[in-house]
Every structure is written in structure tokens, then in C-alpha cells.
Scaffold this motif. Sequence first.
Motif, PDB file in Angstrom:
ATOM      1  N   MET A 138      63.382  32.486  33.797  1.00 37.22           N
ATOM      2  CA  MET A 138      64.024  33.297  34.850  1.00 37.22           C
ATOM      3  C   MET A 138      63.894  34.773  34.507  1.00 37.22           C
ATOM      4  SD  MET A 138      67.495  31.195  35.547  1.00 37.22           S
ATOM      5  CE  MET A 138      68.007  31.770  37.129  1.00 37.22           C
ATOM      6  N   ARG A 139      63.328  35.504  35.421  1.00 40.54           N
ATOM      7  CA  ARG A 139      63.083  36.925  35.164  1.00 40.54           C
ATOM      8  C   ARG A 139      62.822  37.580  36.503  1.00 40.54           C
ATOM      9  NH1 ARG A 139      59.649  35.750  31.558  1.00 40.54           N
ATOM     10  NH2 ARG A 139      61.133  35.662  29.870  1.00 40.54           N
ATOM     11  N   ILE A 140      63.590  38.587  36.880  1.00 39.49           N
ATOM     12  CA  ILE A 140      63.312  39.254  38.149  1.00 39.49           C
ATOM     13  C   ILE A 140      62.720  40.621  37.858  1.00 39.49           C
ATOM     14  CG2 ILE A 140      65.106  38.057  39.450  1.00 39.49           C
ATOM     15  CD1 ILE A 140      66.690  40.778  39.249  1.00 39.49           C
ATOM     16  N   LYS A 141      62.135  41.182  38.887  1.00 42.90           N
ATOM     17  CA  LYS A 141      61.571  42.526  38.725  1.00 42.90           C
ATOM     18  C   LYS A 141      62.694  43.545  38.795  1.00 42.90           C
ATOM     19  CE  LYS A 141      57.904  44.277  40.801  1.00 42.90           C
ATOM     20  NZ  LYS A 141      57.107  44.844  39.736  1.00 42.90           N
ATOM     21  N   TYR A 142      62.697  44.497  37.878  1.00 35.11           N
ATOM     22  CA  TYR A 142      63.650  45.603  37.952  1.00 35.11           C
ATOM     23  C   TYR A 142      62.938  46.783  38.621  1.00 35.11           C
ATOM     24  CZ  TYR A 142      66.989  43.056  34.981  1.00 35.11           C
ATOM     25  OH  TYR A 142      67.881  42.154  34.485  1.00 35.11           O
ATOM     26  N   LYS A 143      63.378  47.979  38.288  1.00 37.29           N
ATOM     27  CA  LYS A 143      62.741  49.158  38.900  1.00 37.29           C
ATOM     28  C   LYS A 143      61.357  49.361  38.291  1.00 37.29           C
ATOM     29  CE  LYS A 143      66.791  50.820  40.619  1.00 37.29           C
ATOM     30  NZ  LYS A 143      67.096  51.115  42.004  1.00 37.29           N
ATOM     31  N   ASP A 144      60.442  49.977  39.077  1.00 33.35           N
ATOM     32  CA  ASP A 144      59.159  50.295  38.454  1.00 33.35           C
ATOM     33  C   ASP A 144      59.177  51.742  37.976  1.00 33.35           C
ATOM     34  OD1 ASP A 144      58.475  52.027  40.512  1.00 33.35           O
ATOM     35  OD2 ASP A 144      57.512  50.446  41.681  1.00 33.35           O
ATOM     36  N   LYS A 145      58.060  52.143  37.404  1.00 33.42           N
ATOM     37  CA  LYS A 145      58.022  53.449  36.719  1.00 33.42           C
ATOM     38  C   LYS A 145      58.326  54.628  37.643  1.00 33.42           C
ATOM     39  CE  LYS A 145      56.317  52.868  32.290  1.00 33.42           C
ATOM     40  NZ  LYS A 145      55.821  51.504  32.190  1.00 33.42           N
ATOM     41  N   SER A 146      58.166  54.414  38.966  1.00 27.25           N
ATOM     42  CA  SER A 146      58.435  55.532  39.879  1.00 27.25           C
ATOM     43  C   SER A 146      59.935  55.736  40.082  1.00 27.25           C
ATOM     44  CB  SER A 146      57.778  55.269  41.234  1.00 27.25           C
ATOM     45  OG  SER A 146      58.369  54.135  41.825  1.00 27.25           O
ATOM     46  N   GLU A 147      60.749  54.814  39.569  1.00 29.59           N
ATOM     47  CA  GLU A 147      62.200  54.930  39.774  1.00 29.59           C
ATOM     48  C   GLU A 147      62.957  54.942  38.456  1.00 29.59           C
ATOM     49  OE1 GLU A 147      63.950  52.746  43.415  1.00 29.59           O
ATOM     50  OE2 GLU A 147      62.360  51.474  42.604  1.00 29.59           O
ATOM     51  N   THR A 148      62.534  55.773  37.565  1.00 23.14           N
ATOM     52  CA  THR A 148      63.236  55.851  36.287  1.00 23.14           C
ATOM     53  C   THR A 148      64.531  56.627  36.474  1.00 23.14           C
ATOM     54  OG1 THR A 148      61.883  57.757  35.840  1.00 23.14           O
ATOM     55  CG2 THR A 148      61.207  55.685  34.802  1.00 23.14           C
ATOM     56  N   PHE A 149      65.413  56.494  35.513  1.00 23.41           N
ATOM     57  CA  PHE A 149      66.671  57.246  35.525  1.00 23.41           C
ATOM     58  C   PHE A 149      66.642  58.177  34.309  1.00 23.41           C
ATOM     59  CE2 PHE A 149      71.258  57.108  34.078  1.00 23.41           C
ATOM     60  CZ  PHE A 149      71.688  58.076  34.965  1.00 23.41           C
TER      61      PHE A 149
END
Length: 305
Positions: A82-93
Motif C-alpha cells: 500500500m502506497r499512495i502518491k504524495y506531492k510531486d517536486k513541483s509542490e514542495t513546502f
Amino acid sequence: MVSTCTRIRSMFRRPDTTNTLFYSSLSSAISCSITTSSVSYIRTCRIYCRVFSEFSFDKNMAHTALGTDKMNANWETDIGGMRIKYKDKSETFTEDDLKSKEPFGQFKAWFDEATKTPGVLEPNAMCLATATRDGIPSARFVLLKGFGPDGFKFYTNYESRKGQELAENPQAALTFYWEPMRRSVRIEGRVEKTSSADGDEYFRARPFHSQLGALASKQSAIIAGRETLMIKERELLAQHTEGQVARPECWGGYRVIPRSIEFWQGQSDRLHDRIRFRRREPKDKPDGILIHEGTDGWVYERLSP
Ligand SMILES: Cc1cc2nc3c(=O)[nH]c(=O)nc-3n(C[C@H](O)[C@H](O)[C@H](O)COP(=O)(O)O)c2cc1C
């Protein structure tokens, strides 16, 4: 009894497709893998769907079709996978994305966003961890009912397990997780009871049935059955009228006065962003590299994920 072949056909989103090679080879592959493990079974189906690209595999449909959904709970879910996609590199904090250089303003910005995000049903639900004097921890969810520089407030029964733990060890940790946003906030600090005037005010604002619930429940005590609560509720209904229920002494608010607040945002490559605010200590020398100067007596720093 539905035949294996018919069942297998109904596992796929295009059960009308007639591809005998697909069905017969998958059928034998499944009957082998079914005896091994759910993981290999699911994998087999996925591999077949990759080869026969006109088919798309739905795990839940497959389990329903094969009747394995209730057979063995462990079959249903390949937990390790089980693993979902998190944010990609264009949405860093990054530090530049901070809305405030102190944590309450930053929390407000994220909280406001969470309240507007579809799929976040209770943005104010937070996991509260307390511990006994000996450090044995316990955690449960409560609802945030207010926040600001004086702390993060919630209401509960002072005689509950958490109430007893806070009486002997007034330290707590809170964690929010806003799943669709891939964001989490962790708060740690000292805990104080809110004033009785504050408790009264919030209790008055609660719906009548919630007020009676607070009276009916000796929270965390062992009871014989649900009926015990129903009897108590009926008694209380007969004794009270709406708008005139007084707050019980054992019920009220707490506020967690933070020492640190961490803002976490998940990245798909697992190089998550973590920015932690903490109260500035006399020994701190903000250098703008590891320790950044915040406002209102706070510093902030980036933590490795
Ligand atoms: C989403 C959610 C919100 C909850 N909010 C509260 C709350 O605000 N206050 C409360 O006393 N219990 C709340 N509960 C119930 C607690 O999780 C817990 O069952 C109860 O407080 C007893 O905990 P304790 O025995 O550890 O003291 C909530 C549960 C959930 C799942």
C-alpha cells in the motif's frame, strides 16, 4: 455455484470481452496462486492485465467475484504494497512558502485550507497522546475547538483515562493528518485546564443531546452494555429541559500550550518536507542556515524526513 471462469470474468472491468486465452491462462494461474498467497494472486492478475492491455483489474471486484473478500481479511489488502502518491517536486513546502514566521499563523493557513479541501471531513480531528507518570503512553482522537497563542483547545471528561493521565503528567502531543493534502501537523507541549467560565460557555453551545451525553457517560469506565447508557439517558431526559443543563464539574476544556509545532508535507519520492517551529531558548543562535529566526519568540528549522 458460480463457475471459476464466470467468476474470473466478472473480476474485470470488461467482463463482456471474450478472450479465451486470457481467461483460461489466468484461471489456471489463479488456481495455483490462490493456494499460495494473496500477494501472489493479486500480482498474477496485475501482470495478466499488463499483458492483455484491454483488461483492467479491480482488486475489490476480484475479491467479490471470487468470494475471498470475507474469507480471509489478510487476503484483501496487500498492506506492504500500500502506497499512495504524495506531492510531486513541483509542490514542495520550503521555508519561502511559510505563511508566517510563527506557528499559529502558519497553522491557521493550513487549517483554513484543510477546511476547504474536499475529502477532509473533520479537519479539526486530532490524535491526542498523553502518558502516565511512568511514561506509559495512550492516544485517541479528540476535536480541536479553538486555537491561538494561548494554545490548542479540546473538551472532554476530566475523570476519563486521558484526564487522569493529564492530572499526573500534564504534557501532551497532538497530531493532525489531512490526507487529501498529504499534510500533517505535530504539536507538543504543556497542558492546562481551561477556566470554568470557558467550560460553561462551550458546554452551553453544545446540542442538548450532547449535553446529556456528557452527563450520562462516566467516560472510560467499564459498563455492562449499551443499555446502561440508554437507561441513564432516559432518566436524564426526564430530569432536564433543553437550554437548562448545567455543565458537570467533571467535564471541561484543556489547552495544549505548544513548545514545538511541526509542519509536514509528504513528497512522492519520500523526501518529505518538515519544518518545525520551537520556542527560542537562550542558547539558540539563529544562523539562517540550520536555525532560522522566527517572530514572537519562535525559531524554526528543517528536519530530515
Ligand atoms: C474523530 C473523533 C473525535 C472525537 N472527539 C472527542 C472529543 O472532542 N472529546 C472527547 O472526550 N472524546 C472524543 N472522541 C472520543 C475519544 O477518541 C475517546 O474515545 C474518549 O475521549 C475516551 O478516551 P480515553 O478513555 O483515552 O480518555 C472522539 C473520537 C473521534 C474518533
